[in-house]
Design a protein around this motif. Structure first.
Motif, PDB file in Angstrom:
ATOM      1  N   LEU A   1       0.823  -1.197   0.000  1.00  0.00           N
ATOM      2  CA  LEU A   1       0.000   0.000   0.000  1.00  0.00           C
ATOM      3  C   LEU A   1       0.862   1.253   0.000  1.00  0.00           C
ATOM      4  O   LEU A   1       1.962   1.278   0.576  1.00  0.00           O
ATOM      5  CB  LEU A   1      -0.920   0.002   1.223  1.00  0.00           C
ATOM      6  CG  LEU A   1      -2.089  -1.003   1.207  1.00  0.00           C
ATOM      7  CD1 LEU A   1      -2.821  -0.971   2.543  1.00  0.00           C
ATOM      8  CD2 LEU A   1      -3.048  -0.702   0.060  1.00  0.00           C
TER       9      LEU A   1
ATOM     10  N   ARG B   1      -8.057  -0.543 -11.028  1.00  0.00           N
ATOM     11  CA  ARG B   1      -8.883  -1.719 -10.784  1.00  0.00           C
ATOM     12  C   ARG B   1      -9.453  -1.740  -9.376  1.00  0.00           C
ATOM     13  O   ARG B   1     -10.566  -2.187  -9.155  1.00  0.00           O
ATOM     14  CB  ARG B   1      -8.075  -3.004 -11.027  1.00  0.00           C
ATOM     15  CG  ARG B   1      -7.656  -3.209 -12.478  1.00  0.00           C
ATOM     16  CD  ARG B   1      -7.180  -4.643 -12.690  1.00  0.00           C
ATOM     17  NE  ARG B   1      -6.130  -5.006 -11.736  1.00  0.00           N
ATOM     18  CZ  ARG B   1      -4.831  -4.887 -11.995  1.00  0.00           C
ATOM     19  NH1 ARG B   1      -4.436  -4.373 -13.157  1.00  0.00           N
ATOM     20  NH2 ARG B   1      -3.946  -5.250 -11.108  1.00  0.00           N
ATOM     21  N   THR B   2      -8.678  -1.300  -8.395  1.00  0.00           N
ATOM     22  CA  THR B   2      -9.073  -1.475  -6.991  1.00  0.00           C
ATOM     23  C   THR B   2      -9.415  -0.180  -6.275  1.00  0.00           C
ATOM     24  O   THR B   2      -9.840  -0.217  -5.116  1.00  0.00           O
ATOM     25  CB  THR B   2      -7.929  -2.179  -6.230  1.00  0.00           C
ATOM     26  OG1 THR B   2      -6.771  -1.331  -6.271  1.00  0.00           O
ATOM     27  CG2 THR B   2      -7.601  -3.517  -6.856  1.00  0.00           C
ATOM     28  N   ASP B   3      -9.191   0.939  -6.925  1.00  0.00           N
ATOM     29  CA  ASP B   3      -9.402   2.256  -6.294  1.00  0.00           C
ATOM     30  C   ASP B   3      -8.504   2.457  -5.068  1.00  0.00           C
ATOM     31  O   ASP B   3      -8.806   3.253  -4.171  1.00  0.00           O
ATOM     32  CB  ASP B   3     -10.869   2.445  -5.871  1.00  0.00           C
ATOM     33  CG  ASP B   3     -11.799   2.559  -7.078  1.00  0.00           C
ATOM     34  OD1 ASP B   3     -11.306   3.014  -8.148  1.00  0.00           O
ATOM     35  OD2 ASP B   3     -12.972   2.191  -6.948  1.00  0.00           O
ATOM     36  N   GLU B   4      -7.382   1.737  -5.005  1.00  0.00           N
ATOM     37  CA  GLU B   4      -6.388   1.908  -3.940  1.00  0.00           C
ATOM     38  C   GLU B   4      -5.021   2.094  -4.583  1.00  0.00           C
ATOM     39  O   GLU B   4      -4.749   1.564  -5.664  1.00  0.00           O
ATOM     40  CB  GLU B   4      -6.363   0.696  -3.005  1.00  0.00           C
ATOM     41  CG  GLU B   4      -7.592   0.592  -2.109  1.00  0.00           C
ATOM     42  CD  GLU B   4      -7.447  -0.529  -1.098  1.00  0.00           C
ATOM     43  OE1 GLU B   4      -7.482  -0.236   0.116  1.00  0.00           O
ATOM     44  OE2 GLU B   4      -7.288  -1.689  -1.519  1.00  0.00           O
TER      45      GLU B   4
ATOM     46  N   ALA C   1      -3.165  -1.063 -11.170  1.00  0.00           N
ATOM     47  CA  ALA C   1      -3.802  -1.639  -9.987  1.00  0.00           C
ATOM     48  C   ALA C   1      -4.701  -0.621  -9.303  1.00  0.00           C
ATOM     49  O   ALA C   1      -5.759  -0.969  -8.759  1.00  0.00           O
ATOM     50  CB  ALA C   1      -2.744  -2.145  -9.017  1.00  0.00           C
ATOM     51  N   ALA C   2      -4.305   0.658  -9.345  1.00  0.00           N
ATOM     52  CA  ALA C   2      -5.136   1.695  -8.746  1.00  0.00           C
ATOM     53  C   ALA C   2      -6.457   1.841  -9.488  1.00  0.00           C
ATOM     54  O   ALA C   2      -7.504   2.073  -8.880  1.00  0.00           O
ATOM     55  CB  ALA C   2      -4.383   3.016  -8.732  1.00  0.00           C
TER      56      ALA C   2
ATOM     57  N   PHE D   1      -1.141   1.429  -4.834  1.00  0.00           N
ATOM     58  CA  PHE D   1      -0.090   0.470  -4.519  1.00  0.00           C
ATOM     59  C   PHE D   1       1.216   0.962  -5.130  1.00  0.00           C
ATOM     60  O   PHE D   1       1.218   1.614  -6.181  1.00  0.00           O
ATOM     61  CB  PHE D   1      -0.434  -0.923  -5.069  1.00  0.00           C
ATOM     62  CG  PHE D   1      -1.564  -1.602  -4.347  1.00  0.00           C
ATOM     63  CD1 PHE D   1      -1.316  -2.440  -3.273  1.00  0.00           C
ATOM     64  CD2 PHE D   1      -2.889  -1.397  -4.747  1.00  0.00           C
ATOM     65  CE1 PHE D   1      -2.365  -3.073  -2.615  1.00  0.00           C
ATOM     66  CE2 PHE D   1      -3.931  -2.021  -4.101  1.00  0.00           C
ATOM     67  CZ  PHE D   1      -3.666  -2.858  -3.018  1.00  0.00           C
TER      68      PHE D   1
END
Length: 420
Positions: free
Chosen positions: A248, A265-268, A262-263, A270
């Motif tokens: 994270l 796809r996941t709204d987070e 990845a951000a 990394f």
């Protein structure tokens, strides 16, 4: 600490050294001898019995002065405490360390005079900036004290229940290790007839290391052979082609490490973690007996060790036998070996009595198998490569770091002035 003036005193000094007596000297006038005091008193009684009142008074005065002087001198160093504190134990040439001294007279009897003696540093590696006077001992004094000389500071009139406190800066003059050992305090009576010396443990166990003079060096020629990428301030680089994982995002992470796919796809957020390419270790084999200027070579090796350690490169050091010490090997793969220990070994190394090729060959071959790079340091490659040690380490990829050009790296290529 005064010279012995007769054979009887030389025998006394020898007996005290063998018996472990902490007093290193007792140099007094003949007047305070027990035989003289007793004889003068007996003669004064005989003179008084014979009616020679003036002679009796004179002899009684001599006995009284001798007795008072003896008792005063015997009590001068009792309940006298000497302590010393230091601000550091490692310094470079030109730097200073502060020693704080305290002398406490914990009795009512005053001291008319007092001397504090501190042993001379080995090879003159340190020198006091003020306050102390150097004194070189004669042959008789060296036999009694076991020292070649001392730095002496004199004081006058230390009253009862009083203390002296002062600071003295000691300057690093040249590479070396100073083990001051016990301080010697010396005093006596106010008539100057009795003198007494006593050793104190004020600096017992203290060791001061003056590191080799640090010079500006360019370590890129050494790093170029260790890894392909030479960027990175810490001396290591990351391989962007090898992804170790993700974690994270944290506020201190740079934005270029964020995995935007990845951000999405996941709204987070990394960040990518890449594999770190760490440098290999370097083992320096210092054959100082072949160097025309050993101090310059030691300063260069010490500067390289400090610079490489700051960049994350593990360093080791092999030193040959000397007149007073066996060969020493500090392996780079040993976690306990630090840059400070390597610099202390260089400081304590006696290059003047070093033996050419005086290494433990079996231990070096074992250390070479675990080291990343080996550099034998000497005057010229032709002389180093002709030795038996070079043949034993040939299979380990031995390289040469020499003062003269003619194969391998040269000192001038590593000095910052030449590289710039």
């Amino acid at each position: 600490l005064r010279p012995c003036r007769c054979r009887r005193r030389r025998r006394t000094c020898s007996m005290r050294k063998k018996s472990g007596d902490r007093r290193v000297g007792f140099d007094s006038a003949l007047l305070v001898s027990g035989y003289v005091i007793g004889g003068a008193f007996v003669l004064s009684l005989l003179a008084w019995w014979g009616g020679l009142d003036a002679v009796a008074a004179l002899l009684l005065t001599v006995a009284a002065v001798g007795l008072v002087s003896r008792l005063w001198g015997e009590s001068a160093l009792r309940r006298l405490d000497v302590t010393a504190e230091c601000s550091g134990a490692a310094l470079s040439v030109g730097q200073t360390v502060v020693l704080r001294y305290t002398i406490e007279n914990k009795k009512a009897l005053p001291l008319v005079w007092l001397e504090l003696c501190q042993s001379l540093p080995a090879r003159g590696c340190m020198k006091p900036e003020s306050g102390f006077i150097r004194r070189d001992y004669s042959a008789d004094e060296q036999a009694c004290t076991g020292r070649s000389g001392a730095y002496i500071r004199r004081f006058a009139f230390l009253m009862g229940w009083r203390s002296l406190r002062w600071e003295c800066r000691w300057r690093g003059e040249r590479r070396g290790v100073y083990r001051p050992g016990a301080l010697t305090v010396r005093s006596g009576d106010g008539f100057g007839l009795t003198e007494r010396s006593r050793e104190t443990d004020a600096l017992a166990g203290q060791v001061f290391a003056v590191w080799p003079e640090r010079v500006e060096v360019d370590v890129s020629p050494l790093l170029r052979d260790i890894w392909s990428g030479t960027t990175g301030r810490a001396g290591w680089v990351e391989d962007p082609g090898v992804l170790r994982g993700e974690r994270l995002y944290q506020p201190s992470d740079p934005w270029k490490r964020i995995d935007w796919r990845a951000a999405a796809r996941t709204d987070e957020l990394f960040v990518r973690q890449y594999e770190t390419i760490r440098p290999q270790s370097i083992l320096f084999i210092l054959d100082s007996a072949t160097l025309d200027d050993a101090e310059a070579g030691i300063s260069l090796i010490g500067s390289l060790i400090l610079e490489l350690t700051e960049r994350g490169v593990a360093c080791g050091l092999a030193l040959p036998r000397t007149g007073a010490a066996a060969a020493r090997l500090l392996r780079p793969d040993d976690p306990a070996v630090t840059a400070e220990e390597l610099m202390f070994a260089l400081s304590d190394f006696d290059a003047e009595t070093a033996e050419a090729g005086g290494f433990d060959r079996r231990a070096l071959v074992s250390a070479a198998a675990a080291a990343g790079r080996l550099y034998m340091v000497g005057q010229e490659k032709s002389a180093l490569s002709a030795g038996p040690l070079a043949g034993a380490l040939a299979q380990s990829g031995l390289r040469y770091l020499c003062c003269e050009r003619g194969g391998g790296l040269c000192f001038d290529e590593l000095r910052r002035e030449a590289a710039g």
